[in-house]
Scaffold this motif. Structure first.
Motif, PDB file in Angstrom:
ATOM      1  N   LEU A  52       0.791  -1.334   0.098  1.00  0.00           N
ATOM      2  CA  LEU A  52      -0.003  -0.194   0.069  1.00  0.00           C
ATOM      3  C   LEU A  52       0.776   1.248  -0.013  1.00  0.00           C
ATOM      4  O   LEU A  52       1.583   1.678   0.882  1.00  0.00           O
ATOM      5  N   ARG A  53       0.870   1.888  -1.305  1.00  0.00           N
ATOM      6  CA  ARG A  53       1.849   3.051  -1.433  1.00  0.00           C
ATOM      7  C   ARG A  53       1.090   4.376  -1.223  1.00  0.00           C
ATOM      8  O   ARG A  53       0.017   4.410  -1.332  1.00  0.00           O
ATOM      9  N   ILE A  54       2.143   5.367  -0.988  1.00  0.00           N
ATOM     10  CA  ILE A  54       1.246   6.593  -0.815  1.00  0.00           C
ATOM     11  C   ILE A  54       1.184   7.554  -1.982  1.00  0.00           C
ATOM     12  O   ILE A  54       1.998   7.067  -3.011  1.00  0.00           O
ATOM     13  N   GLU A  55      -0.196   7.688  -2.386  1.00  0.00           N
ATOM     14  CA  GLU A  55      -0.418   8.325  -3.640  1.00  0.00           C
ATOM     15  C   GLU A  55      -0.011   9.797  -3.817  1.00  0.00           C
ATOM     16  O   GLU A  55       0.149  10.213  -4.958  1.00  0.00           O
ATOM     17  N   SER A  56      -0.142  10.442  -2.828  1.00  0.00           N
ATOM     18  CA  SER A  56       0.163  11.909  -2.830  1.00  0.00           C
ATOM     19  C   SER A  56       0.295  12.479  -1.264  1.00  0.00           C
ATOM     20  O   SER A  56      -0.017  11.843  -0.427  1.00  0.00           O
ATOM     21  N   LEU A  57       0.951  13.683  -1.164  1.00  0.00           N
ATOM     22  CA  LEU A  57       1.290  14.340   0.103  1.00  0.00           C
ATOM     23  C   LEU A  57       0.408  15.461  -0.197  1.00  0.00           C
ATOM     24  O   LEU A  57       0.310  16.314  -1.104  1.00  0.00           O
ATOM     25  N   ASP A  58      -0.589  15.730   0.764  1.00  0.00           N
ATOM     26  CA  ASP A  58      -1.638  16.774   0.934  1.00  0.00           C
ATOM     27  C   ASP A  58      -1.651  17.506   2.122  1.00  0.00           C
ATOM     28  O   ASP A  58      -1.226  17.082   3.184  1.00  0.00           O
ATOM     29  N   ASP A  59      -1.715  19.083   1.784  1.00  0.00           N
ATOM     30  CA  ASP A  59      -1.481  19.991   2.916  1.00  0.00           C
ATOM     31  C   ASP A  59      -2.801  20.190   3.527  1.00  0.00           C
ATOM     32  O   ASP A  59      -3.856  20.224   2.910  1.00  0.00           O
ATOM     33  N   LEU A  60      -3.126  20.259   4.669  1.00  0.00           N
ATOM     34  CA  LEU A  60      -4.076  20.833   5.658  1.00  0.00           C
ATOM     35  C   LEU A  60      -3.871  22.305   5.743  1.00  0.00           C
ATOM     36  O   LEU A  60      -3.009  22.828   5.859  1.00  0.00           O
ATOM     37  N   PRO A  61      -5.312  22.987   6.146  1.00  0.00           N
ATOM     38  CA  PRO A  61      -5.179  24.533   6.186  1.00  0.00           C
ATOM     39  C   PRO A  61      -4.251  24.662   7.457  1.00  0.00           C
ATOM     40  O   PRO A  61      -3.787  25.915   7.503  1.00  0.00           O
ATOM     41  N   ASP A  62      -4.133  23.927   8.319  1.00  0.00           N
ATOM     42  CA  ASP A  62      -3.355  24.281   9.613  1.00  0.00           C
ATOM     43  C   ASP A  62      -1.866  23.969   9.418  1.00  0.00           C
ATOM     44  O   ASP A  62      -1.196  24.160  10.497  1.00  0.00           O
ATOM     45  N   GLY A  63      -1.644  23.566   8.182  1.00  0.00           N
ATOM     46  CA  GLY A  63       0.021  23.444   8.053  1.00  0.00           C
ATOM     47  C   GLY A  63       0.219  22.028   8.106  1.00  0.00           C
ATOM     48  O   GLY A  63       1.482  21.450   7.618  1.00  0.00           O
ATOM     49  N   ARG A  64      -0.597  20.905   8.775  1.00  0.00           N
ATOM     50  CA  ARG A  64      -0.281  19.698   8.901  1.00  0.00           C
ATOM     51  C   ARG A  64      -0.294  18.901   7.401  1.00  0.00           C
ATOM     52  O   ARG A  64      -0.695  19.522   6.439  1.00  0.00           O
ATOM     53  N   THR A  65       0.569  17.656   7.517  1.00  0.00           N
ATOM     54  CA  THR A  65       0.685  17.148   6.185  1.00  0.00           C
ATOM     55  C   THR A  65      -0.078  15.925   6.119  1.00  0.00           C
ATOM     56  O   THR A  65       0.092  15.120   7.206  1.00  0.00           O
ATOM     57  N   GLY A  66      -0.800  15.381   4.980  1.00  0.00           N
ATOM     58  CA  GLY A  66      -1.433  14.313   5.019  1.00  0.00           C
ATOM     59  C   GLY A  66      -0.977  13.194   3.986  1.00  0.00           C
ATOM     60  O   GLY A  66      -0.600  13.946   2.736  1.00  0.00           O
ATOM     61  N   LEU A  67      -0.933  11.940   4.236  1.00  0.00           N
ATOM     62  CA  LEU A  67      -0.537  10.906   3.195  1.00  0.00           C
ATOM     63  C   LEU A  67      -1.667  10.284   2.628  1.00  0.00           C
ATOM     64  O   LEU A  67      -2.552   9.645   3.239  1.00  0.00           O
TER      65      LEU A  67
END
Length: 449
Positions: free
Chosen positions: A66-81
């Motif tokens: 199960l690989r990471i499809e993208s790295l996305d930003d949240l409005p509070d600055g945190r990063t989601g995988l």
């Protein structure tokens, strides 16, 4: 990087390091998972993730990761995988008791193949635990949370997974290939018994569990449906000394042997299908190590899991490539599922001289497929020149796939570790139509009708 609106996130779980959300799909889209870490990713971590994911994508076993499809930003600055959503993990699958022996062996073969290829590429998983063994929506297992970059950036408390963590990791945090093998052995122990190799005893603290992991060997598993070789293999994989554990590549070979043994006994296994629940419930470890004892499930006929088994019937036909003859259906039967497919329509040809559907003649000699783990070598012979067509039926696929057309008599086919396959060679000289006996690997039973 894309920016994610919090309104699109539905909380799913909170782990020791990150929080997991489901992402509301757009119309016609699919549900995805967003794993959010407590702090933004620095440039070094971001680059390290990209390097790891690129290496994983290049592995032949990538479909089982199960690989990471993208790295996305949240409005509070945190990063989601962002990752594919898998509805179940191994703890869910064993919630009602151990898995069937055949599923445990297939799971071990798939996961050890993933680790072996990753280790060969210089990649260490770093945290093989039950929560990281997922089942995709199509029923196939996948290994998640692969890599060291995020583990080093966001260290986790090992106490929660101490029962599945190698002693050297608990002592000094040493993440290595040998620790991956230990984790896999402990995970398969759970699949085999329904419980961890070092369960918490009544009145024990987490520190007590850690001490037992450091000092005591894992209890052996017994039961009349448990191959002694499987129990012994798990013992070696969970050896206290990392140097005494087999390499992942050696583990693959042992699981391949177990798969062959399971296939050899498949006919006998059919006589005991109605009692498979009782067999699973009867697997035991020394009583002193288990408290409380798992409750046995009610005995009832078991419907084989479709996830790690082949479909019962897979249709193979010559397809549009055979322009001079109509399709002749060929049935491959690699397993025991009840799924069937309808025969393809007869393919008409523009030539007025073409006669009705010819009867295929046995005559092409297909030698026993040579299983290389992630590839299979096929060789066949026929007394005269033909145009050949090679068809491959893969476990879990609805339709066999044509993989070759030409005059050659050998072919190397790329396959996925752990899945069963059937192979058939068809050929024509433009007038007559010839066919081989379908042959399988990894216990697949292939017949034609």
């Amino acid at each position: 990087m894309a920016e994610i609106s919090p309104d699109a996130l539905v909380p799913r779980a909170t782990g020791p390091v990150a929080s997991v959300f489901l992402m509301t799909p757009p119309a016609g889209g699919r549900t995805a998972v967003l794993k959010v870490y407590p702090q933004p990713l620095d440039r070094r971590t971001y680059n390290g993730i990209e390097v790891e994911q690129a290496k994983l994508a290049g592995l032949r076993c990538a479909p089982s990761i199960l690989r990471i499809e993208s790295l996305d930003d949240l409005p509070d600055g945190r990063t989601g995988l962002r990752m594919e959503f898998c509805p179940q993990a191994l703890p869910d699958l064993v919630a009602n008791g151990p898995l069937p022996i055949s599923d445990v062996i297939v799971l071990g073969q798939i996961l050890s193949s993933v680790l072996a290829e990753a280790h060969d590429a210089g990649l260490v998983h770093g945290g093989v635990t039950p929560a990281n063994i997922l089942e995709r929506p199509n029923g196939q297992p996948a290994l998640a949370d692969f890599g060291l970059v995020l583990r080093l950036r966001f260290p986790r408390d090992l106490m929660g997974d101490a029962a599945y963590t190698a002693p050297e990791v608990l002592r000094d945090g040493e993440l290595s290939e040998q620790a991956d093998v230990y984790g896999l052995g402990a995970v398969l122990y759970l699949a085999l018994t329904g419980g961890p190799p070092f369960p918490t005893r009544t009145g024990e603290s987490p520190d007590d569990v850690v001490l037992r992991v450091l000092r005591e060997p894992p209890p052996a598993v017994s039961g009349r449906d448990v191959p002694p070789a499987l129990s012994a293999l798990l013992q070696r994989m969970m050896a206290k000394d990392p140097d005494l554990r087999p390499e992942a590549a050696a583990v693959v070979g042992e699981f391949e042997s177990l798969l062959a043994g399971t296939a050899a006994g498949a006919e006998d296994d059919l006589d005991f299908d109605d009692f498979r629940d009782e067999l699973a419930a009867g697997r035991s470890v020394p009583i002193a190590t288990v408290s409380p004892k798992p409750k046995p499930r009610q005995a009832k006929p078991i419907v084989a899991r479709k996830s790690w088994r082949p479909s019962k019937t897979l249709l193979i036909g010559a397809g549009a490539a055979l322009a001079l003859v109509a399709v002749v259906p060929v049935m491959l039967q690699p397993g025991d599922d009840d799924t069937t497919t309808e025969p393809p329509p007869t393919i008409s040809t523009p030539s007025a001289s073409v006669t009705p559907t010819p009867v295929p003649k046995q005559g092409i000699r297909l030698n026993a497929p040579q299983d290389k783990g992630t590839s299979v070598v096929l060789n066949w012979t026929f007394p005269r020149k033909l145009t050949y067509y090679v068809f491959v039926a893969e476990q879990g696929s609805k339709q066999p796939q044509p993989t070759y057309k030409g005059p050659g008599t050998s072919l190397t086919v790329q396959v996925s570790a752990g899945l069963k396959y059937c192979f058939e060679v068809q050929g024509t000289d433009g007038v007559e139509f010839f066919i081989s006996q379908p042959l399988g690997i990894r216990g697949a039973t292939c017949t034609r009708s």
